[in-house]
Design a protein around this motif. Structure first.
Motif, PDB file in Angstrom:
ATOM      1  N   UNK A  36      -8.563   9.528  -3.394  1.00  0.00           N
ATOM      2  CA  UNK A  36      -7.955   8.198  -3.384  1.00  0.00           C
ATOM      3  C   UNK A  36      -6.440   8.364  -3.297  1.00  0.00           C
ATOM      4  N   UNK A  37      -5.788   7.381  -2.687  1.00  0.00           N
ATOM      5  CA  UNK A  37      -4.324   7.381  -2.669  1.00  0.00           C
ATOM      6  C   UNK A  37      -3.815   5.952  -2.558  1.00  0.00           C
ATOM      7  N   UNK A  38      -2.605   5.748  -3.054  1.00  0.00           N
ATOM      8  CA  UNK A  38      -1.907   4.466  -2.941  1.00  0.00           C
ATOM      9  C   UNK A  38      -0.464   4.779  -2.588  1.00  0.00           C
ATOM     10  N   UNK A  42      -1.745   9.997  -5.823  1.00  0.00           N
ATOM     11  CA  UNK A  42      -2.792  10.660  -5.037  1.00  0.00           C
ATOM     12  C   UNK A  42      -3.759  11.272  -6.039  1.00  0.00           C
ATOM     13  N   UNK A  43      -5.053  11.033  -5.845  1.00  0.00           N
ATOM     14  CA  UNK A  43      -6.067  11.664  -6.692  1.00  0.00           C
ATOM     15  C   UNK A  43      -6.715  12.787  -5.910  1.00  0.00           C
ATOM     16  N   UNK A  44      -6.589  14.004  -6.445  1.00  0.00           N
ATOM     17  CA  UNK A  44      -7.218  15.178  -5.844  1.00  0.00           C
ATOM     18  C   UNK A  44      -8.585  15.382  -6.479  1.00  0.00           C
ATOM     19  N   UNK A  85       3.466   8.827 -10.062  1.00  0.00           N
ATOM     20  CA  UNK A  85       4.924   8.813  -9.945  1.00  0.00           C
ATOM     21  C   UNK A  85       5.429   9.267  -8.588  1.00  0.00           C
ATOM     22  N   UNK A  86       4.616   9.145  -7.555  1.00  0.00           N
ATOM     23  CA  UNK A  86       5.013   9.591  -6.224  1.00  0.00           C
ATOM     24  C   UNK A  86       5.764   8.484  -5.488  1.00  0.00           C
ATOM     25  N   UNK A 120       0.733   5.631   0.826  1.00  0.00           N
ATOM     26  CA  UNK A 120       0.815   4.435   1.664  1.00  0.00           C
ATOM     27  C   UNK A 120       2.161   3.732   1.461  1.00  0.00           C
ATOM     28  N   UNK A 121       2.460   2.837   2.369  1.00  0.00           N
ATOM     29  CA  UNK A 121       3.681   2.042   2.228  1.00  0.00           C
ATOM     30  C   UNK A 121       3.439   0.975   1.164  1.00  0.00           C
TER      31      UNK A 121
END
Length: 183
Positions: A36-38, A42-44, A85-86, A120-121
């Motif tokens: 998953x990512x937003x 990011x989830x690894x 926190x990305x 993502x943006x």
């Protein structure tokens, strides 16, 4: 452990076994993927290594041009980790390796595959939605840094499951007018 034997007339006579030694097989590489990512995390995820005591996550440092240790996970039963926190709309690369403790020292499996993921943006903020005339809806929104365009969606259903229209708009515009079939 091991013992010697002699064979006398087809029968084996086994001597005493020596003191046993514990040996552990090496851990394999970790199959890393993004689950998953937003725009901010990011989830690894990976296949758990049954003999591991934990994992080390490495992130790629583009300035130093090498992977650096990001996080040590001390639970071998874990199969995922959320990196928070990305920054939005940015490229990230990760590798993971498993480790196990043998005589209180870490022994490592090889570094697994690397995964590359862009966050993502950010979501644009809808500033207004008005109807300047019959069968028209004008929408305005805030600028999103790094966006190359916007996709505007309109529907007569609040869950957008049916009867919807979409329109793509260049990033140089922060408003659009949709033509609707209903007043």
């Amino acid at each position: 452990h091991i013992a010697a034997y002699t064979n006398v007339n087809g029968k084996n006579y086994v001597g005493a076994y020596n003191k046993h030694i514990t040996v552990s097989t090496q851990l394999g590489p970790v199959n890393t993927r993004v689950s998953k990512y937003t725009n901010s995390y990011i989830t690894l995820a990976w296949d758990k290594q049954t003999a591991s005591n934990g994992y080390e996550i490495y992130s790629y440092n583009y300035t130093k041009k090498k992977y650096v240790l990001y996080k040590t996970i001390t639970n071998g039963n874990t199969g995922s980790y959320k990196i928070t926190g990305l920054s939005s709309n940015k490229k990230y690369k990760f590798k993971i390796r498993a480790y196990k403790l043998v005589n209180d020292k870490k022994t490592y499996g090889s570094l697994g595959n690397w995964v590359l993921q862009y966050t993502s943006v950010k979501k644009p903020k809808l500033k207004s939605a008005t109807s300047p005339s019959t069968k028209r809806i004008k929408m305005t929104w805030s600028k999103v840094s790094g966006a190359t365009g916007y996709q505007v969606k309109w529907s007569t259903y609040s869950d957008f499951s049916q009867n919807y229209l979409t329109k793509s708009v260049s990033s140089k515009y922060l408003s659009t007018t949709l033509k609707t079939a209903k007043s």
